[in-house]
Design a protein around this motif. Structure first.
Motif, PDB file in Angstrom:
ATOM      1  N   GLN A  34       0.849  -1.197   0.000  1.00 50.64           N
ATOM      2  CA  GLN A  34       0.000   0.000   0.000  1.00 50.64           C
ATOM      3  C   GLN A  34       0.877   1.238   0.000  1.00 50.64           C
ATOM      4  O   GLN A  34       2.011   1.208   0.473  1.00 50.64           O
ATOM      5  CB  GLN A  34      -0.900   0.041   1.245  1.00 50.64           C
ATOM      6  CG  GLN A  34      -1.943  -1.030   1.303  1.00 50.64           C
ATOM      7  CD  GLN A  34      -2.827  -0.892   2.538  1.00 50.64           C
ATOM      8  OE1 GLN A  34      -2.451  -0.271   3.529  1.00 50.64           O
ATOM      9  NE2 GLN A  34      -4.007  -1.488   2.484  1.00 50.64           N
ATOM     10  N   HIS A  35       0.322   2.349  -0.556  1.00 52.00           N
ATOM     11  CA  HIS A  35       1.009   3.632  -0.445  1.00 52.00           C
ATOM     12  C   HIS A  35      -0.004   4.676   0.011  1.00 52.00           C
ATOM     13  O   HIS A  35      -1.209   4.524  -0.174  1.00 52.00           O
ATOM     14  CB  HIS A  35       1.727   4.017  -1.738  1.00 52.00           C
ATOM     15  CG  HIS A  35       0.841   4.423  -2.861  1.00 52.00           C
ATOM     16  ND1 HIS A  35       1.076   5.525  -3.622  1.00 52.00           N
ATOM     17  CD2 HIS A  35      -0.292   3.879  -3.358  1.00 52.00           C
ATOM     18  CE1 HIS A  35       0.136   5.636  -4.548  1.00 52.00           C
ATOM     19  NE2 HIS A  35      -0.698   4.640  -4.410  1.00 52.00           N
ATOM     20  N   GLU A  36       0.530   5.706   0.639  1.00 53.25           N
ATOM     21  CA  GLU A  36      -0.322   6.744   1.218  1.00 53.25           C
ATOM     22  C   GLU A  36      -0.520   7.865   0.204  1.00 53.25           C
ATOM     23  O   GLU A  36       0.445   8.418  -0.328  1.00 53.25           O
ATOM     24  CB  GLU A  36       0.312   7.283   2.498  1.00 53.25           C
ATOM     25  CG  GLU A  36      -0.586   8.185   3.289  1.00 53.25           C
ATOM     26  CD  GLU A  36       0.038   8.620   4.594  1.00 53.25           C
ATOM     27  OE1 GLU A  36      -0.718   9.046   5.475  1.00 53.25           O
ATOM     28  OE2 GLU A  36       1.276   8.544   4.733  1.00 53.25           O
ATOM     29  N   LYS A  40      -4.730   8.772   2.894  1.00 54.23           N
ATOM     30  CA  LYS A  40      -5.438   7.487   2.806  1.00 54.23           C
ATOM     31  C   LYS A  40      -4.508   6.441   2.203  1.00 54.23           C
ATOM     32  O   LYS A  40      -3.718   6.737   1.304  1.00 54.23           O
ATOM     33  CB  LYS A  40      -6.698   7.617   1.938  1.00 54.23           C
ATOM     34  CG  LYS A  40      -7.762   8.489   2.555  1.00 54.23           C
ATOM     35  CD  LYS A  40      -9.014   8.467   1.727  1.00 54.23           C
ATOM     36  CE  LYS A  40     -10.068   9.329   2.389  1.00 54.23           C
ATOM     37  NZ  LYS A  40     -11.325   9.307   1.649  1.00 54.23           N
ATOM     38  N   TRP A  41      -4.628   5.205   2.696  1.00 54.09           N
ATOM     39  CA  TRP A  41      -3.808   4.111   2.197  1.00 54.09           C
ATOM     40  C   TRP A  41      -4.540   3.418   1.067  1.00 54.09           C
ATOM     41  O   TRP A  41      -5.692   3.021   1.210  1.00 54.09           O
ATOM     42  CB  TRP A  41      -3.507   3.112   3.312  1.00 54.09           C
ATOM     43  CG  TRP A  41      -2.564   3.682   4.318  1.00 54.09           C
ATOM     44  CD1 TRP A  41      -2.883   4.232   5.516  1.00 54.09           C
ATOM     45  CD2 TRP A  41      -1.153   3.770   4.190  1.00 54.09           C
ATOM     46  NE1 TRP A  41      -1.748   4.669   6.150  1.00 54.09           N
ATOM     47  CE2 TRP A  41      -0.673   4.389   5.362  1.00 54.09           C
ATOM     48  CE3 TRP A  41      -0.245   3.396   3.212  1.00 54.09           C
ATOM     49  CZ2 TRP A  41       0.679   4.637   5.569  1.00 54.09           C
ATOM     50  CZ3 TRP A  41       1.098   3.634   3.429  1.00 54.09           C
ATOM     51  CH2 TRP A  41       1.551   4.253   4.595  1.00 54.09           C
ATOM     52  N   ARG A  50       3.892   0.680   2.759  1.00 51.02           N
ATOM     53  CA  ARG A  50       3.774  -0.295   3.843  1.00 51.02           C
ATOM     54  C   ARG A  50       3.223  -1.590   3.264  1.00 51.02           C
ATOM     55  O   ARG A  50       2.660  -1.616   2.176  1.00 51.02           O
ATOM     56  CB  ARG A  50       2.886   0.215   4.978  1.00 51.02           C
ATOM     57  CG  ARG A  50       1.413   0.261   4.628  1.00 51.02           C
ATOM     58  CD  ARG A  50       0.602   0.778   5.802  1.00 51.02           C
ATOM     59  NE  ARG A  50      -0.837   0.701   5.518  1.00 51.02           N
ATOM     60  CZ  ARG A  50      -1.768   1.089   6.366  1.00 51.02           C
ATOM     61  NH1 ARG A  50      -1.439   1.586   7.546  1.00 51.02           N
ATOM     62  NH2 ARG A  50      -3.046   0.995   6.044  1.00 51.02           N
ATOM     63  N   THR A  85       6.505   1.919   7.906  1.00 51.31           N
ATOM     64  CA  THR A  85       6.577   2.497   6.564  1.00 51.31           C
ATOM     65  C   THR A  85       8.013   2.705   6.118  1.00 51.31           C
ATOM     66  O   THR A  85       8.920   2.831   6.939  1.00 51.31           O
ATOM     67  CB  THR A  85       5.847   3.851   6.521  1.00 51.31           C
ATOM     68  OG1 THR A  85       6.468   4.738   7.433  1.00 51.31           O
ATOM     69  CG2 THR A  85       4.383   3.696   6.855  1.00 51.31           C
TER      70      THR A  85
END
Length: 149
Positions: free
Chosen positions: A93-95, A99-100, A129, A143
């Motif tokens: 996932q990335h921010e 929001k992820w 993450r 992260t």
């Protein structure tokens, strides 16, 4: 005669002591739980099988092979897990704007509790993450930041 009486008295005392100890042990047995907690599960060989406690929290580590790459280059992400079964799915996932969001590369936990994946990221600074959902809850890695120029 006194020798016989003394032998008889000793036998009576030993019997009384045995009954007292036996009744105390029986009372203690009734006071104890029926099953010890936790109960070990057995293999086919009759040996206890190690199990992960439901109270044990799952965890994931994460490292990136590069913290800065140029556009089009791949970043290799790897780490180890604890408390997750082999074959458990992991997602990157990335921010974005707080929001992820899920990215395309996914993988599973390998036999030695490790994982690895490769990602090609667009230009910008990415906070990444790895997450996994298991029965005990969601495990989330710390992260890492990768800058793509």
């Amino acid at each position: 005669m006194s020798f016989t009486r003394s032998r008889c008295a000793r036998a009576l005392a030993a019997g009384t002591l045995s009954v007292a100890l036996l009744s105390a042990g029986t009372a203690a047995a009734f006071a104890a739980n029926e099953k010890p907690t936790p109960t070990p599960t057995m293999h086919m060989t009759g040996k206890p099988k190690p199990t992960v406690s439901p109270m044990a929290k799952a965890s994931i580590t994460l490292t990136a092979n590069k913290s800065s790459v140029t556009a089009g280059q791949s970043v290799r992400l790897a780490g180890r897990t604890t408390g997750l079964k082999v074959g458990s799915p992991l997602a990157l996932q990335h921010e974005v704007n707080g929001k992820w969001t899920k990215l395309t590369p996914t993988t599973v936990v390998k036999r030695n509790n490790s994982y690895a994946m490769t990602a090609k990221l667009p230009k910008g600074t990415h906070t990444l993450r790895v997450v996994s959902a298991n029965k005990a809850g969601k495990a989330v890695s710390p992260t890492v930041t990768v800058k793509v120029s």
